[in-house]
Motif scaffolding. Structure first.
Motif, PDB file in Angstrom:
ATOM      1  N   ASN A 104       0.815  -1.219   0.000  1.00 43.50           N
ATOM      2  CA  ASN A 104       0.000   0.000   0.000  1.00 43.50           C
ATOM      3  C   ASN A 104       0.854   1.277   0.000  1.00 43.50           C
ATOM      4  N   LYS A 105       1.123   1.762  -1.214  1.00 38.15           N
ATOM      5  CA  LYS A 105       1.997   2.945  -1.347  1.00 38.15           C
ATOM      6  C   LYS A 105       1.337   4.200  -0.809  1.00 38.15           C
ATOM      7  N   ALA A 106       0.013   4.321  -1.001  1.00 41.52           N
ATOM      8  CA  ALA A 106      -0.680   5.520  -0.515  1.00 41.52           C
ATOM      9  C   ALA A 106      -0.583   5.584   1.015  1.00 41.52           C
ATOM     10  N   VAL A 158       7.172   5.028 -12.782  1.00 45.30           N
ATOM     11  CA  VAL A 158       6.643   4.140 -11.746  1.00 45.30           C
ATOM     12  C   VAL A 158       5.119   4.039 -11.800  1.00 45.30           C
ATOM     13  N   ASN A 159       4.536   4.534 -12.880  1.00 42.62           N
ATOM     14  CA  ASN A 159       3.105   4.311 -13.058  1.00 42.62           C
ATOM     15  C   ASN A 159       2.875   3.721 -14.448  1.00 42.62           C
ATOM     16  N   GLY A 160       2.505   2.437 -14.449  1.00 44.72           N
ATOM     17  CA  GLY A 160       2.351   1.719 -15.711  1.00 44.72           C
ATOM     18  C   GLY A 160       1.210   2.262 -16.549  1.00 44.72           C
ATOM     19  N   THR A 161       0.132   2.669 -15.893  1.00 45.79           N
ATOM     20  CA  THR A 161      -1.034   3.158 -16.639  1.00 45.79           C
ATOM     21  C   THR A 161      -0.670   4.387 -17.461  1.00 45.79           C
ATOM     22  N   SER A 162      -0.024   5.360 -16.836  1.00 50.20           N
ATOM     23  CA  SER A 162       0.304   6.578 -17.576  1.00 50.20           C
ATOM     24  C   SER A 162       1.377   6.295 -18.619  1.00 50.20           C
ATOM     25  N   GLY A 187      -6.974  -3.707 -16.931  1.00 47.14           N
ATOM     26  CA  GLY A 187      -6.958  -3.977 -15.489  1.00 47.14           C
ATOM     27  C   GLY A 187      -5.746  -3.492 -14.719  1.00 47.14           C
ATOM     28  N   PHE A 188      -4.903  -2.623 -15.299  1.00 47.00           N
ATOM     29  CA  PHE A 188      -3.789  -2.155 -14.475  1.00 47.00           C
ATOM     30  C   PHE A 188      -3.971  -0.749 -13.949  1.00 47.00           C
ATOM     31  N   ALA A 189      -5.041  -0.064 -14.362  1.00 47.21           N
ATOM     32  CA  ALA A 189      -5.306   1.263 -13.794  1.00 47.21           C
ATOM     33  C   ALA A 189      -5.785   1.096 -12.353  1.00 47.21           C
ATOM     34  N   GLU A 190      -5.517   2.103 -11.508  1.00 46.41           N
ATOM     35  CA  GLU A 190      -6.041   2.097 -10.136  1.00 46.41           C
ATOM     36  C   GLU A 190      -7.569   2.176 -10.210  1.00 46.41           C
ATOM     37  N   ALA A 191      -8.244   1.776  -9.100  1.00 47.33           N
ATOM     38  CA  ALA A 191      -9.708   1.837  -9.074  1.00 47.33           C
ATOM     39  C   ALA A 191     -10.169   3.241  -9.449  1.00 47.33           C
ATOM     40  N   PHE A 195      -5.717   8.881  -9.850  1.00 51.81           N
ATOM     41  CA  PHE A 195      -4.439   8.696  -9.153  1.00 51.81           C
ATOM     42  C   PHE A 195      -3.325   8.349 -10.147  1.00 51.81           C
ATOM     43  N   ASP A 196      -3.664   7.607 -11.198  1.00 50.31           N
ATOM     44  CA  ASP A 196      -2.676   7.243 -12.206  1.00 50.31           C
ATOM     45  C   ASP A 196      -2.374   8.428 -13.112  1.00 50.31           C
ATOM     46  N   ILE A 197      -3.411   9.023 -13.689  1.00 45.00           N
ATOM     47  CA  ILE A 197      -3.174  10.021 -14.748  1.00 45.00           C
ATOM     48  C   ILE A 197      -2.825  11.401 -14.199  1.00 45.00           C
ATOM     49  N   HIS A 204       3.226   9.015  -4.714  1.00 42.34           N
ATOM     50  CA  HIS A 204       3.323   8.134  -3.540  1.00 42.34           C
ATOM     51  C   HIS A 204       4.632   7.351  -3.618  1.00 42.34           C
ATOM     52  N   LYS A 205       4.910   6.820  -4.812  1.00 44.78           N
ATOM     53  CA  LYS A 205       6.065   5.927  -4.975  1.00 44.78           C
ATOM     54  C   LYS A 205       7.385   6.696  -4.885  1.00 44.78           C
ATOM     55  N   ILE A 206       7.473   7.875  -5.479  1.00 46.36           N
ATOM     56  CA  ILE A 206       8.743   8.619  -5.406  1.00 46.36           C
ATOM     57  C   ILE A 206       8.954   9.149  -3.978  1.00 46.36           C
ATOM     58  N   GLY A 300       5.520  -3.341 -13.415  1.00 47.87           N
ATOM     59  CA  GLY A 300       5.198  -2.510 -12.259  1.00 47.87           C
ATOM     60  C   GLY A 300       3.829  -2.794 -11.668  1.00 47.87           C
ATOM     61  N   ALA A 301       3.106  -3.734 -12.234  1.00 45.43           N
ATOM     62  CA  ALA A 301       1.775  -4.056 -11.732  1.00 45.43           C
ATOM     63  C   ALA A 301       1.444  -5.480 -12.167  1.00 45.43           C
ATOM     64  N   GLY A 302       0.254  -5.938 -11.762  1.00 47.95           N
ATOM     65  CA  GLY A 302      -0.176  -7.280 -12.168  1.00 47.95           C
ATOM     66  C   GLY A 302      -0.116  -8.243 -11.004  1.00 47.95           C
TER      67      GLY A 302
HETATM   68  N1  HSE Z   1      -1.878   1.550 -10.978  1.00 51.05           N
HETATM   69  C1  HSE Z   1      -0.486   1.282 -10.854  1.00 51.05           C
HETATM   70  C2  HSE Z   1       0.162   1.524 -12.191  1.00 51.05           C
HETATM   71  C3  HSE Z   1      -0.163  -0.136 -10.466  1.00 51.05           C
HETATM   72  O1  HSE Z   1      -0.527   1.793 -13.186  1.00 51.05           O
HETATM   73  O2  HSE Z   1       1.373   1.437 -12.265  1.00 51.05           O
HETATM   74  C4  HSE Z   1       0.031  -0.406  -9.039  1.00 51.05           C
HETATM   75  O3  HSE Z   1       0.958   0.402  -8.406  1.00 51.05           O
END
Ligand code: HSE
Length: 436
Positions: A104-106, A158-162, A187-191, A195-197, A204-206, A300-302
């Motif tokens: 839980n990075k947040a 560090v964000n796969g979605t973006s 299915g890799f975007a946050e709920a 938060f991703d875009i 959170h991660k940096i 970075g996800a999955g």
């Molecule tokens: N939603 C995050 C991402 C995956 O797109 O990288 C989990 O941290």
């Protein structure tokens, strides 16, 4: 030796991946850990779904509190996410003397200082490899592998979605919204995809990585956070023409007056390896004074990539159960009483170079006015391109790359240039990093 009993909170994508990996590789994992590690109880609101995943290998309950209070449980794995219920459960587990593994990075970026202090007080460990970079062992690398180094800077996708969205926009000329929908479908975007875009997940991660690199507390509220929603096809194309690729980077840098901590779209020279990290993949580039640059790349996800990190933490905790708390690897790499209070610098003090895109009237003297304003601020131009006007249009795009300057100087220059009558609309400004 008696098996380690794990209580799993939340059996969604990562939870079920963790369960599967622990079962499939149980023999190898026991040989490494020195004893068996088994998930003996799972808490999830959807008990029927949870039971279908675990079969008769574990007990299922809807009550997560029951798990953190269960005296049979040695390690609690928190995969619920968010920062309200998960915070209460993690603090309760710690108070009950249990070790915690979390993705839980947040939670850590916002409440890590309080959580680590509670863990220290109770002689337990909170492990969080899965919180950053999914399956990439970046936390362990920063905390242990690079421990000889004075880390100068770190920059990561560090964000796969973006990264997926930017890759698809560049490769296919696709529109932002269409690619976002595709990312959600995969299915890799946050709920909550904002938060991703909007760069929050990367921030959170940096925040977490900066704390480990520099031995500073978590300071998420001081991070500069900017996402990818304002990027246009024009900027992606112009950057490409100039030999750059735009990536959403999390950046933390050591400076004499403090630390830079920021997330924003960034032009990176295309020849840099990290500029070629495409799709949902993550990569982190670290500059240490002894080792030089090292780069860490992977999913970075999955489900199973993230499970790989969760299980690695479980093995780590299992191995150090017999070590005195003061002889364990500190949460943030530096001893807890040795954290630095050097400040996070305000954005105005950040030093970088810039890509500027201006829409101007195609008339004599326009460029002279613009370059005069930049010169007044001591900003030197590295490259300048004026595009041909489109048929029937009197306005043209000018793209400028600057040398290194301070953010407050570029802000002042942009304000004055936008005030010129020959400029239409706002100036687009994207930061650039050579990463050398
Ligand atoms: N939603 C995050 C991402 C995956 O797109 O990288 C989990 O941290």
């Amino acid at each position: 030796m008696k098996p380690i009993n794990v209580g799993l909170l939340g059996i969604g994508t990562v939870g079920s991946g963790t369960f599967r990996v622990l079962q499939r590789n149980s023999e190898e994992i026991s040989r490494r850990a020195g004893r068996a590690i088994r998930i003996s109880v799972v808490a999830d609101k959807d008990t029927a779904r949870a039971q279908a995943i675990v079969g008769d290998a574990a007990r299922v309950t809807a009550d997560a509190l029951e798990v953190v209070n269960d005296p049979q449980i040695d390690i609690v794995v928190e995969l619920i996410g968010g920062y309200t219920v998960s915070k209460e459960l993690v603090l309760k587990a710690i108070a009950n003397g249990k070790h915690v593994v979390t993705a839980n990075k947040a939670l850590l970026a916002l409440h890590g200082n309080e959580i680590f202090a509670a863990a220290l007080k109770n002689g337990v460990t909170v492990a969080f490899e899965a919180a950053v970079g999914g399956g990439i062992p970046i936390i362990k690398s920063l905390r242990e592998g690079l421990t000889a180094n004075r880390i100068e800077w770190i920059a990561g996708i560090v964000n796969g979605t973006s990264n997926f969205i930017l890759s698809e926009m560049r490769a296919k000329g696709a529109a932002f919204d269409d690619v976002l929908q595709e990312a959600q479908r995969l299915g890799f975007a946050e709920a909550d995809p904002t938060f991703d875009i909007e760069g929050v997940d990367a921030a959170h991660k940096i925040t977490i990585m900066a704390a480990i690199c520099f031995g500073i507390p978590m300071q998420f509220s001081k991070a500069h956070v900017e996402g990818i929603t304002k990027l246009t096809q024009d900027d992606i194309r112009y950057a490409e023409e100039l030999g750059y690729r735009i990536k959403l980077l999390g950046i933390a840098k050591r400076k004499s007056a403090g630390f830079e901590l920021r997330v924003h779209p960034t032009l990176i020279p295309t020849r840099q390896l990290i500029a070629n990290v495409e799709g949902v993949m993550n990569a982190v580039l670290v500059k240490g004074d002894a080792v030089g640059q090292t780069m860490y790349y992977g999913a970075g996800a999955g489900a199973e990539p993230t499970a790989s990190a969760v299980v690695a933490d479980l093995v780590d905790v299992a191995r150090m159960l017999t070590a005195d708390p003061e002889h364990r690897v500190p949460h943030l790499a530096f001893q807890a009483d040795q954290l630095s209070n050097a400040p996070i610098l305000p954005m105005g003090e950040v030093e970088t170079s810039y890509y500027l895109r201006l829409r101007v009237a195609d008339k004599a003297g326009v460029l002279a006015d613009i370059t005069r304003i930049l010169a007044d601020q001591g900003i030197s131009i590295e490259a300048l391109v004026q595009k041909e006007p489109h048929a029937g249009e009197e306005q043209v795009d000018i793209i400028m790359l600057t040398h290194l300057t301070r953010e407050k100087k570029i802000d002042a220059a942009i304000r004055r240039i936008e005030g010129l009558p020959v400029i239409s609309g706002k100036i687009t400004r994207i930061r650039m990093e050579a990463l050398q």
